[in-house]
Scaffold this motif. Structure first.
Motif, PDB file in Angstrom:
ATOM      1  N   LYS A 159       0.851  -1.184   0.000  1.00 43.14           N
ATOM      2  CA  LYS A 159       0.000   0.000   0.000  1.00 43.14           C
ATOM      3  C   LYS A 159       0.890   1.238   0.000  1.00 43.14           C
ATOM      4  O   LYS A 159       1.880   1.314   0.727  1.00 43.14           O
ATOM      5  N   VAL A 160       0.535   2.217  -0.843  1.00 41.96           N
ATOM      6  CA  VAL A 160       1.257   3.488  -0.908  1.00 41.96           C
ATOM      7  C   VAL A 160       0.263   4.623  -0.763  1.00 41.96           C
ATOM      8  O   VAL A 160      -0.939   4.465  -0.999  1.00 41.96           O
ATOM      9  N   VAL A 161       0.775   5.786  -0.348  1.00 40.90           N
ATOM     10  CA  VAL A 161      -0.057   6.983  -0.233  1.00 40.90           C
ATOM     11  C   VAL A 161      -0.125   7.643  -1.603  1.00 40.90           C
ATOM     12  O   VAL A 161       0.899   7.980  -2.197  1.00 40.90           O
ATOM     13  N   VAL A 162      -1.336   7.840  -2.103  1.00 41.61           N
ATOM     14  CA  VAL A 162      -1.497   8.376  -3.454  1.00 41.61           C
ATOM     15  C   VAL A 162      -1.238   9.877  -3.489  1.00 41.61           C
ATOM     16  O   VAL A 162      -0.566  10.397  -4.399  1.00 41.61           O
ATOM     17  N   LYS A 163      -1.737  10.613  -2.493  1.00 45.48           N
ATOM     18  CA  LYS A 163      -1.655  12.083  -2.504  1.00 45.48           C
ATOM     19  C   LYS A 163      -0.323  12.544  -1.900  1.00 45.48           C
ATOM     20  O   LYS A 163      -0.270  13.073  -0.786  1.00 45.48           O
ATOM     21  N   THR A 164       0.748  12.294  -2.616  1.00 47.17           N
ATOM     22  CA  THR A 164       2.071  12.796  -2.232  1.00 47.17           C
ATOM     23  C   THR A 164       2.723  13.409  -3.458  1.00 47.17           C
ATOM     24  O   THR A 164       2.223  13.292  -4.575  1.00 47.17           O
ATOM     25  N   LEU A 165       3.913  14.054  -3.224  1.00 48.27           N
ATOM     26  CA  LEU A 165       4.612  14.692  -4.338  1.00 48.27           C
ATOM     27  C   LEU A 165       5.260  13.669  -5.261  1.00 48.27           C
ATOM     28  O   LEU A 165       5.544  13.972  -6.425  1.00 48.27           O
ATOM     29  N   ASN A 166       5.519  12.473  -4.736  1.00 48.12           N
ATOM     30  CA  ASN A 166       6.122  11.425  -5.571  1.00 48.12           C
ATOM     31  C   ASN A 166       5.055  10.803  -6.461  1.00 48.12           C
ATOM     32  O   ASN A 166       4.086  10.229  -5.974  1.00 48.12           O
ATOM     33  N   SER A 167       5.242  10.893  -7.755  1.00 52.71           N
ATOM     34  CA  SER A 167       4.262  10.350  -8.683  1.00 52.71           C
ATOM     35  C   SER A 167       4.557   8.899  -9.037  1.00 52.71           C
ATOM     36  O   SER A 167       3.728   8.252  -9.672  1.00 52.71           O
ATOM     37  N   LYS A 168       5.718   8.375  -8.613  1.00 50.21           N
ATOM     38  CA  LYS A 168       6.093   7.010  -8.957  1.00 50.21           C
ATOM     39  C   LYS A 168       6.616   6.281  -7.727  1.00 50.21           C
ATOM     40  O   LYS A 168       7.061   6.901  -6.759  1.00 50.21           O
ATOM     41  N   VAL A 169       6.568   4.919  -7.785  1.00 41.72           N
ATOM     42  CA  VAL A 169       7.133   4.085  -6.738  1.00 41.72           C
ATOM     43  C   VAL A 169       7.917   2.962  -7.437  1.00 41.72           C
ATOM     44  O   VAL A 169       7.547   2.512  -8.521  1.00 41.72           O
ATOM     45  N   TYR A 170       9.040   2.509  -6.784  1.00 38.88           N
ATOM     46  CA  TYR A 170       9.970   1.566  -7.403  1.00 38.88           C
ATOM     47  C   TYR A 170      10.058   0.297  -6.548  1.00 38.88           C
ATOM     48  O   TYR A 170      10.112   0.365  -5.303  1.00 38.88           O
TER      49      TYR A 170
ATOM     50  N   ILE B 170       8.930   0.084 -12.185  1.00 36.16           N
ATOM     51  CA  ILE B 170       8.486   1.457 -11.960  1.00 36.16           C
ATOM     52  C   ILE B 170       6.972   1.506 -12.140  1.00 36.16           C
ATOM     53  O   ILE B 170       6.446   1.175 -13.211  1.00 36.16           O
ATOM     54  N   LEU B 171       6.254   1.934 -11.087  1.00 34.81           N
ATOM     55  CA  LEU B 171       4.797   2.037 -11.136  1.00 34.81           C
ATOM     56  C   LEU B 171       4.371   3.489 -10.940  1.00 34.81           C
ATOM     57  O   LEU B 171       4.864   4.170 -10.030  1.00 34.81           O
ATOM     58  N   LYS B 172       3.463   3.965 -11.772  1.00 34.15           N
ATOM     59  CA  LYS B 172       2.950   5.322 -11.674  1.00 34.15           C
ATOM     60  C   LYS B 172       1.691   5.323 -10.811  1.00 34.15           C
ATOM     61  O   LYS B 172       0.784   4.513 -10.990  1.00 34.15           O
ATOM     62  N   LYS B 173       1.625   6.276  -9.879  1.00 32.85           N
ATOM     63  CA  LYS B 173       0.460   6.389  -9.013  1.00 32.85           C
ATOM     64  C   LYS B 173      -0.740   6.908  -9.818  1.00 32.85           C
ATOM     65  O   LYS B 173      -0.572   7.679 -10.763  1.00 32.85           O
ATOM     66  N   PRO B 174      -1.946   6.539  -9.432  1.00 36.08           N
ATOM     67  CA  PRO B 174      -3.137   7.020 -10.152  1.00 36.08           C
ATOM     68  C   PRO B 174      -3.374   8.507  -9.912  1.00 36.08           C
ATOM     69  O   PRO B 174      -3.063   9.046  -8.850  1.00 36.08           O
ATOM     70  N   ASP B 175      -3.891   9.179 -10.943  1.00 39.74           N
ATOM     71  CA  ASP B 175      -4.249  10.591 -10.768  1.00 39.74           C
ATOM     72  C   ASP B 175      -5.661  10.681 -10.189  1.00 39.74           C
ATOM     73  O   ASP B 175      -6.372   9.689 -10.075  1.00 39.74           O
ATOM     74  N   LEU B 176      -6.099  11.911  -9.849  1.00 44.04           N
ATOM     75  CA  LEU B 176      -7.393  12.130  -9.207  1.00 44.04           C
ATOM     76  C   LEU B 176      -8.375  12.764 -10.181  1.00 44.04           C
ATOM     77  O   LEU B 176      -8.986  13.802  -9.898  1.00 44.04           O
ATOM     78  N   ILE B 177      -8.524  12.139 -11.329  1.00 40.06           N
ATOM     79  CA  ILE B 177      -9.422  12.638 -12.369  1.00 40.06           C
ATOM     80  C   ILE B 177     -10.712  11.823 -12.323  1.00 40.06           C
ATOM     81  O   ILE B 177     -10.692  10.601 -12.213  1.00 40.06           O
ATOM     82  N   ALA B 178     -11.827  12.547 -12.391  1.00 38.30           N
ATOM     83  CA  ALA B 178     -13.133  11.884 -12.374  1.00 38.30           C
ATOM     84  C   ALA B 178     -13.235  10.913 -13.551  1.00 38.30           C
ATOM     85  O   ALA B 178     -12.666  11.150 -14.615  1.00 38.30           O
ATOM     86  N   PRO B 179     -13.950   9.808 -13.366  1.00 38.99           N
ATOM     87  CA  PRO B 179     -14.059   8.814 -14.445  1.00 38.99           C
ATOM     88  C   PRO B 179     -14.852   9.338 -15.637  1.00 38.99           C
ATOM     89  O   PRO B 179     -15.611  10.308 -15.537  1.00 38.99           O
ATOM     90  N   ALA B 180     -14.677   8.665 -16.763  1.00 41.14           N
ATOM     91  CA  ALA B 180     -15.428   9.012 -17.967  1.00 41.14           C
ATOM     92  C   ALA B 180     -16.895   8.649 -17.789  1.00 41.14           C
ATOM     93  O   ALA B 180     -17.246   7.745 -17.031  1.00 41.14           O
ATOM     94  N   SER B 181     -17.754   9.357 -18.491  1.00 40.69           N
ATOM     95  CA  SER B 181     -19.197   9.144 -18.350  1.00 40.69           C
ATOM     96  C   SER B 181     -19.617   7.860 -19.056  1.00 40.69           C
ATOM     97  O   SER B 181     -19.135   7.555 -20.148  1.00 40.69           O
ATOM     98  N   PRO B 182     -20.549   7.109 -18.464  1.00 43.48           N
ATOM     99  CA  PRO B 182     -21.163   5.998 -19.178  1.00 43.48           C
ATOM    100  C   PRO B 182     -22.165   6.525 -20.197  1.00 43.48           C
ATOM    101  O   PRO B 182     -22.441   7.724 -20.234  1.00 43.48           O
TER     102      PRO B 182
END
Length: 691
Positions: A466-477, A497-509
């Protein structure tokens, strides 16, 4: 004439026998006694057996007797307008005592039945499962119990006791209703009659016993079969044995039943036969029905008993010669050397399974063996092979040579991070047999030192972090290493190298299809294309309503919905939203506006009722429905032989209907629904009745 007999019983009856089913009703307090009937159809005759459900009723029926009636109901597959009645026996009761005297000397069942009916005293002693019956406080119940018990074991004796009848006059093209009635005056005791409906065409041969097995041990054979499967056909069995598979002899003087064994809760019957070792024996069983018929034989099972080897080898010492060679030493009593043909060495990678013989034909006098094909981890057992075919195996011994070679570097590392920061890693499993597990390391910067996130080596080739998503680091190794049982460690895997998810609302159905059918709205849509969507929510507005109302929510498993709560003649607007695991909500889908016309299903008819009219030989139907918009009523009918079908349509003013197309001893199911002038229909209502 005095008639005394002390019955000493060391046998019991089968729990599913006809008599046992009646005995279970002895304790039914305040229940009207009744006669219950079973039958066995043979190729040219029909055998009847019956019993009454209470001891008092049985005693009175012995005095007054039974009447046996037969009604011819169908002939050449056509129901007769008036069944043809024949009295097969007007007063059927136990034969006089003098007719039993010679028979009881050679027939135990006759002796018990005669004692139960005519005996001056009825003293009974017993063992095992009959003790609860034998110890009944009332003598009448004891007589009743053993009378039914004995009648169930011998049909000829049952007939002699007024509990059985053989009809040798039936015809193949006819079907009959049999009734067994009480001759006891109603002023003394009211007893319900019993009956059956059957014909010669329903004849079926007795089935072959199934699931018959034999387990051969030292001087014993354990025979076993499932009696529950065929308890409708057989109450007991004869067991036969042969030493040549041709000439079989019964090894049980009387038929063997499930209650001959102490544990009567098991569905299987067990019988232990004493045998001579190293001799081939064959067994088969034959079922005995409640009418004394012998069924076909089961399949034949064969085998030999073998003496158990008395001595067991014991691995004691392991002396390593090098990384691949070990000298194994064991103990085995010298007096056992003459009883074995030798030893076999067995090996496995794990302690409890998959042992394979790696060395055969080791001398019976040997007490050690040098094995030179060691793996990193070895489990050995030693088997002493008896000359008579038996064998005994030692407990396992773990053998691990010195190991300084590390595992290979792990490959195939991959992983994902979801919107909640859950990391799921997986990789290709190493092929080393001595692999202990893996250690997982993590960093937030490619240039910093990786830190270990596992406490001890993890065995599976997957890991969850488990990682904290809302941090300045956008990636984890991530990196991993493999560890063997000697704690030799591999090189690090290539970094992941894994990129953390962004906080963008999902696309509309988006809606893909809709339909209005049977007063419901059917909607289909395409789910949001975003990977982190948690749920889809369907909202609705009715007519001029201002606020949206949530009507359905799904965790992405559904892409359709049936809205049953809509009203006829109303306008509805629908929209669907996607919400991800961070509770971010998408924009609404393009709306769908729908008008629901009036054609919903109306309530079911109240008061639908059916009753038998014996005067007219019909079933009379009646109902009530006060809606003036009814155009007509549809009447449906089904039986235990025919499926539900429409039989008549009557006007909306009609409230009654008689059905003359009925057959005796048949269960009918009637249905009714109203058809309105505007084309709508009511829900179907049903009523079931037996004629």
């Amino acid at each position: 004439m005095k008639f005394k007999l002390l019955i000493i019983l060391f046998f019991v009856t089968v729990t599913t026998c006809f008599s046992q089913n009646q005995l279970q009703k002895i304790d039914s307090i305040e229940k009207k006694p009744e006669i219950q009937v079973i039958a066995r159809i043979q190729k040219n005759k029909i055998l009847l057996r019956w019993a009454v459900t209470t001891p008092i009723a049985w005693k009175k029926l012995n005095k007054y007797g039974y009447t046996i009636e037969r009604y011819t109901v169908t002939r050449d597959n056509k129901t007769l307008t008036s069944p043809e009645k024949v009295i097969l026996a007007k007063v059927l009761k136990p034969e006089p005592l003098e007719n039993w005297e010679k028979l009881i000397e050679s027939n135990d069942n006759a002796a018990i039945l005669a004692q139960a009916i005519y005996g001056e005293d009825f003293a009974v002693t017993g063992k095992n499962n009959l003790e609860s019956i034998v110890n009944l406080s009332e003598e009448t119940e004891q007589r009743f119990t053993f009378a039914l018990f004995s009648a169930d074991k011998d049909f000829e004796i049952a007939k002699k006791a007024g509990l059985g009848f053989e009809d040798s006059t039936p015809k193949i093209n006819e079907k009959y209703a049999y009734r067994v009635l009480s001759n006891v005056p109603e002023t003394e005791l009211s007893i319900d009659y019993g009956g059956l409906f059957l014909g010669l065409k329903e004849y079926e041969p007795l089935p072959k016993p199934m699931d018959f097995t034999a387990h051969f041990t030292d001087s014993n054979t354990m025979l076993s079969w499932n009696f529950k499967t065929l308890d409708h056909a057989y109450g007991s069995y004869y067991i036969e044995r042969s030493i040549d598979k041709i000439n079989f002899k019964r090894i049980t003087e009387k038929p063997y039943t499930s209650l001959n064994q102490q544990n009567s809760n098991n569905n299987r019957i067990f019988y232990v036969d004493s045998i001579v070792n190293n001799t081939m024996y064959s067994y088969r069983i034959q079922g005995v029905s409640s009418f004394g018929e012998l069924g076909p034989y089961s399949q034949i099972v064969s085998g030999k008993g073998k003496a158990i080897l008395k001595f067991v080898p014991h691995l004691t010492v392991k002396e390593f010669k090098d990384d691949t060679t070990v000298n194994l030493i064991w103990e085995f009593p010298k007096e056992g050397d003459d009883e074995i043909s030798g030893f076999e060495l067995n090996r496995s990678d794990a302690e409890d399974n998959n042992y394979k013989t790696v060395v055969k034909n080791i001398s019976p006098k040997s007490r050690n063996f040098v094995y030179n094909k060691l793996s990193a981890t070895n489990y050995f057992t030693l088997t002493a092979i008896g000359k008579n075919g038996n064998s005994r195996t030692s407990f396992p011994m773990l053998v691990q040579p010195v190991d300084s070679i590390p595992p290979s570097k792990p490959i195939g590392l991959k992983g994902v991070i979801d919107s909640l920061g859950v990391v799921k890693l997986s990789w290709t499993h190493n092929k080393e047999k001595d692999l202990l597990g893996y250690r997982i390391y993590k960093a937030y910067n490619p240039n910093e030192e990786y830190s270990q996130v596992t406490i001890s080596p993890s065995e599976p080739n997957t890991f969850e972090d488990k990682v904290v998503v809302k941090t300045l680091n956008s990636k984890v190794y991530y990196k991993i290493i493999a560890v063997d049982y000697r704690f030799n460690m591999s090189d690090f895997s290539e970094p992941l190298i894994l990129k953390k998810p962004d906080l963008i609302a999902p696309a509309s159905p988006a809606f893909t299809n809709y339909e209005i059918k049977d007063g419901s709205v059917f909607l289909e849509w395409a789910n949001s294309s975003s990977e982190d969507v948690a749920v889809h929510q369907l909202y609705r507005k009715e007519n001029d309503q201002k606020d949206w109302i949530l009507v359905f929510e799904t965790n992405n498993k559904e892409e359709k919905f049936q809205d049953k709560s809509v009203k006829d003649g109303s306008l509805y607007k629908y929209a669907i939203f996607a919400k991800d695991e961070s509770n971010l909500v998408s924009n609404p889908s393009p709306g769908v506006n729908l008008f629901v016309p009036k054609y919903s299903v109306m309530p079911a008819i109240k008061g639908f009722f059916a009753q038998v009219n014996k005067n007219t030989n019909t079933i009379d139907l009646s109902w009530e429905y006060s809606n003036n918009e009814v155009d007509n009523f549809e009447i449906y009918k089904a039986s235990n032989k025919d499926s539900l079908q429409l039989i008549q349509i009557v006007t909306g003013k009609t409230k009654r209907l008689s059905d003359p197309t009925i057959t005796i001893n048949t269960i009918y199911k009637y249905g009714i629904r109203a058809v309105f002038k505007d084309g709508r229909t009511s829900q179907m209502d049903f009523y079931t009745i037996k004629f």
